[in-house]
Enzyme design. Structure first.
Site, PDB file in Angstrom:
ATOM      1  N   LYS A  16       0.114  -0.246   0.146  1.00 48.20           N
ATOM      2  CA  LYS A  16      -1.077  -0.084  -0.684  1.00 48.20           C
ATOM      3  C   LYS A  16      -1.831  -1.393  -0.818  1.00 48.20           C
ATOM      4  O   LYS A  16      -1.298  -2.486  -0.577  1.00 48.20           O
ATOM      5  CB  LYS A  16      -0.707   0.443  -2.073  1.00 48.20           C
ATOM      6  CG  LYS A  16       0.285  -0.415  -2.873  1.00 48.20           C
ATOM      7  CD  LYS A  16      -0.324  -1.587  -3.618  1.00 48.20           C
ATOM      8  CE  LYS A  16       0.707  -2.395  -4.379  1.00 48.20           C
ATOM      9  NZ  LYS A  16       0.158  -3.653  -4.960  1.00 48.20           N
ATOM     10  N   ASP A  19       5.524   0.744  -8.599  1.00 55.76           N
ATOM     11  CA  ASP A  19       4.695   1.196  -7.478  1.00 55.76           C
ATOM     12  C   ASP A  19       5.293   2.390  -6.734  1.00 55.76           C
ATOM     13  O   ASP A  19       4.637   2.962  -5.863  1.00 55.76           O
ATOM     14  CB  ASP A  19       4.496   0.048  -6.468  1.00 55.76           C
ATOM     15  CG  ASP A  19       3.554  -1.033  -6.992  1.00 55.76           C
ATOM     16  OD1 ASP A  19       2.712  -0.715  -7.862  1.00 55.76           O
ATOM     17  OD2 ASP A  19       3.660  -2.176  -6.525  1.00 55.76           O
TER      18      ASP A  19
END
Length: 318
Positions: free
Chosen positions: A16, A143
């Site tokens: 990401k 995350d």
């Protein structure tokens, strides 16, 4: 490795970039409240899983020599957490093939954990929903739930309370990598020392959210923000040159990804991303470069039958 093709289950999960990362003051529990806008990119981790009589782990690919293969690895921890939550026997042979930089602020370890949760849910037939897998994942790292969800999302709390974001179009990135990673705890400690954080709960930037809704890449580039960037630059001042070279090469916006040290440059097109990557290479301001496109889906089964059903929106806050 060639044996991946013959795995019982194979799962891919994305790295990401944080389009925005706003950080509040450290709380008494040691965590910082966050407002983050994540975008999943086409740099991936792949986890292959086989039936076995014990748990084992091997690693290949980018920076593989820097990845532990014992109980400190997030994939190993994901396996034991899933077994503990479901009563399954924690036995499987796991192999990670890395495409996301290690300690680069792009959540490669979290992608490993997410891919492992989905792979072993499939292999062991534990049949958990994506939401249940995300709840387990959140205990491993903030995350991990996003690596399961993918696409573009707003994260609040510690970043693990997710709301899918409306986003149009494709976004093309050039990524400048460094061989020497940055420790996330050290970056946060430096943030506390030099910035201290804003009072109250951080919020996602309205201009960024509007730009994503309309697919305006130029406006997205202008709205990129990372409250940890100054702390990362304090620990790794050479990143300032990387940021400058990418900006001068025509990037729409440049940012340190997460806690760094990966520098992410948003560009107008695939060709422009290649040009910015070439400029970073020519200037010697990155140890390696990648290009990527976003947003992309979260963790998904490539080989083997998924029993966990279609992806669901993860629990978030308005």
């Amino acid at each position: 490795m060639s044996t991946q093709d013959h795995a019982d289950v194979r799962v891919r999960a994305p790295g990401k970039v944080n389009l925005a990362l706003t950080v509040g003051r450290r709380r008494p529990d040691g965590y910082h409240p966050l407002a983050s806008v994540f975008q999943a990119l086409s740099v991936h981790e792949e986890v292959s899983a086989w039936h076995a009589d014990r748990l084992s782990l091997t690693v290949s690919g980018l920076h593989a020599e820097r990845v532990p293969t014992d109980g400190t690895n997030l994939a190993w921890r994901a396996a034991t957490a899933l077994a503990a939550a479901t009563g399954a026997e924690p036995a499987a042979r796991l192999h990670i093939h890395k495409g996301v930089p290690v300690a680069g602020g792009m959540a490669g370890g979290s992608a490993d954990a997410a891919a492992t949760l989905l792979a072993l849910d499939t292999l062991w037939g534990t049949g958990l929903s994506r939401e249940a897998l995300a709840e387990i994942g959140a205990t491993l790292g903030s995350d991990v739930p996003f690596a399961l969800l993918g696409q573009t999302a707003v994260g609040r709390g510690r970043g693990d309370l997710l709301t899918p974001a409306l986003s149009r179009g494709e976004y093309h990135w050039a990524l400048g990598l460094r061989d020497r990673g940055l420790s996330t705890p050290e970056v946060y400690a430096m943030f506390d020392e030099i910035v201290g954080g804003a009072g109250g709960e951080p919020e996602a930037d309205r201009a960024l959210m509007q730009a994503l809704r309309t697919g305006d890449a130029e406006a997205v580039g202008r709205a990129l923000v990372n409250d940890l960037q100054d702390a990362a630059l304090e620990l790794a001042p050479e990143l300032a040159e990387t940021l400058a070279v990418a900006q001068d090469a025509g990037a729409l916006g440049v940012i340190v990804s997460g806690s760094g040290p990966t520098v992410a440059a948003l560009t107008r097109s695939r060709q422009a991303a290649a040009a910015v990557a070439a400029a970073m290479t020519a200037a010697g301001v990155a140890d390696a470069v990648l290009t990527a496109v976003g947003p992309v889906p979260g963790a998904r089964v490539l080989q083997g039958s998924s029993r966990s059903g279609p992806a669901r929106s993860l629990r978030g806050v308005d």
